[in-house]
Design a protein around this motif. Structure first.
Motif, PDB file in Angstrom:
ATOM      1  N   ASN A 163       0.818  -1.213   0.000  1.00 15.90           N
ATOM      2  CA  ASN A 163       0.000   0.000   0.000  1.00 15.90           C
ATOM      3  C   ASN A 163       0.852   1.265   0.000  1.00 15.90           C
ATOM      4  N   ARG A 164       2.033   1.147  -0.529  1.00 19.25           N
ATOM      5  CA  ARG A 164       2.976   2.264  -0.506  1.00 19.25           C
ATOM      6  C   ARG A 164       2.489   3.440  -1.360  1.00 19.25           C
ATOM      7  N   ASP A 165       3.114   4.575  -1.124  1.00 20.60           N
ATOM      8  CA  ASP A 165       2.878   5.767  -1.930  1.00 20.60           C
ATOM      9  C   ASP A 165       3.214   5.437  -3.390  1.00 20.60           C
ATOM     10  N   PRO A 166       2.278   5.617  -4.319  1.00 21.80           N
ATOM     11  CA  PRO A 166       2.545   5.270  -5.719  1.00 21.80           C
ATOM     12  C   PRO A 166       3.687   6.063  -6.337  1.00 21.80           C
ATOM     13  N   ARG A 167       4.069   7.171  -5.705  1.00 25.06           N
ATOM     14  CA  ARG A 167       5.192   7.949  -6.221  1.00 25.06           C
ATOM     15  C   ARG A 167       6.519   7.210  -6.068  1.00 25.06           C
ATOM     16  N   HIS A 168       6.525   6.181  -5.214  1.00 26.82           N
ATOM     17  CA  HIS A 168       7.740   5.381  -5.068  1.00 26.82           C
ATOM     18  C   HIS A 168       8.088   4.624  -6.356  1.00 26.82           C
ATOM     19  N   ASP A 169       7.157   4.572  -7.295  1.00 26.46           N
ATOM     20  CA  ASP A 169       7.454   3.940  -8.584  1.00 26.46           C
ATOM     21  C   ASP A 169       8.512   4.723  -9.353  1.00 26.46           C
TER      22      ASP A 169
END
Length: 306
Positions: A163-169
């Motif tokens: 459920n991480r911050d999608p910006r970590h992509d």
């Protein structure tokens, strides 16, 4: 008698990686503290004083405390923290920088293991300063891309959270105040009189590192020749053919290895030097084990993955 080795802080990322490299060896004796006593000061004192070599894989303050617990003149220390890297009473653990560095490590009681970003920067810049290719007051710029394991257990959990911050992509630039903790180290070791502009970046990959130093006004072929000559004969630091072996550089190329490769690109008026390595390998635990091997008079590559 086999040398006794103790890892203070074995449960952290660096400590676990050191243990992985040492656990299967039969030429040393690993001292293992009971899990429920690993934070017990008196128990740690016993283990630190029983060891021939102690690795400190701890926060800075805890590393300093661990040193204070050593009450004999025989336990040798390899500190993986930032605490002692600019301390003149400690030897800097990057053997390939010079014959003097290697000899100091061999005979040292106190070795400061290099930082990950610092290893990439120093491997490129130290030889260029030492050989007069760039001056000590050169205004340097460096961008350093690392896998997220460099941030330790907290960052690993953050990146591996479903459920991480999608910006970590995408890549994450940090250290925006330009006062990264490795800057004193790189200035001290390289003899720089001006701090470089240093930009660290975390990518969405577990381990691997590409640290790139930019050198405007410097001939790339001269830099390549200087670095090639400086690291000739070294086992763990090498220089790629000019321009590299393919037309791009992937930061995780040497993930899982304990070596470092320098790639020089550019032309007569502009140069970049990229240090390619594993942030957990030559950037941390691999370097620590290499230093231990040198201190024990063993082949420096014992237990390492080249």
């Amino acid at each position: 008698m086999k040398p006794k080795i103790y890892i203070d802080g074995k449960e952290g990322t660096t400590g676990l990686q050191i243990y992985e490299r040492l656990g299967g060896r039969d030429d040393i004796e690993l001292l293992l503290i009971d899990e429920d006593k690993r934070k017990d000061t008196e128990e740690r004192r016993k283990f630190l004083n029983a060891a021939d070599i102690a690795f400190l894989c701890l926060p800075d303050a805890a590393a300093k405390e661990a040193v204070s617990l050593i009450e004999n003149d025989t336990t040798r220390v390899i500190d993986a923290s930032t605490a002692h890297r600019t301390d003149p009473d400690w030897d800097y653990g990057f053997a390939e920088l010079s014959k003097a560095h290697r000899e100091a490590i061999k005979n040292s009681m106190r070795v400061a293991n290099p930082g990950c970003h610092a290893s990439g920067f120093i491997s490129s810049v130290y030889p260029l300063v030492a050989n007069g290719i760039i001056a000590e007051d050169t205004a340097l710029t460096c961008a350093s891309l690392t896998g997220y394991s460099g941030g330790g257990k907290k960052m690993i959990a953050e990146y591996q959270d479903e459920n991480r911050d999608p910006r970590h992509d995408s890549e994450r630039i940090y250290g925006l105040n330009l006062h990264h903790k490795h800057l004193p180290e790189v200035g001290y070791i390289c003899g720089l009189t001006q701090a470089p502009v240093f930009v660290p970046i975390v990518g969405d990959f577990y381990k691997g590192m590409a640290t790139t130093v930019m050198l405007p006004g410097v001939d790339a072929h001269l830099v390549h020749a200087t670095l090639t000559r400086h690291y000739e004969g070294q086992q763990l630091v090498t220089v790629a053919p000019f321009g590299g072996e393919e037309p791009m550089i992937y930061a995780n190329t040497l993930a899982g290895h304990d070596s470092l490769k320098l790639i020089v690109c550019g032309h007569e008026e502009q140069t970049i030097v990229t240090a390619l390595f594993d942030n957990l390998g030559k950037g941390a635990s691999g370097a620590a084990v290499q230093n231990m091997n040198i201190m024990l008079g063993l082949d420096e590559t014992t237990g390492l993955n080249l």
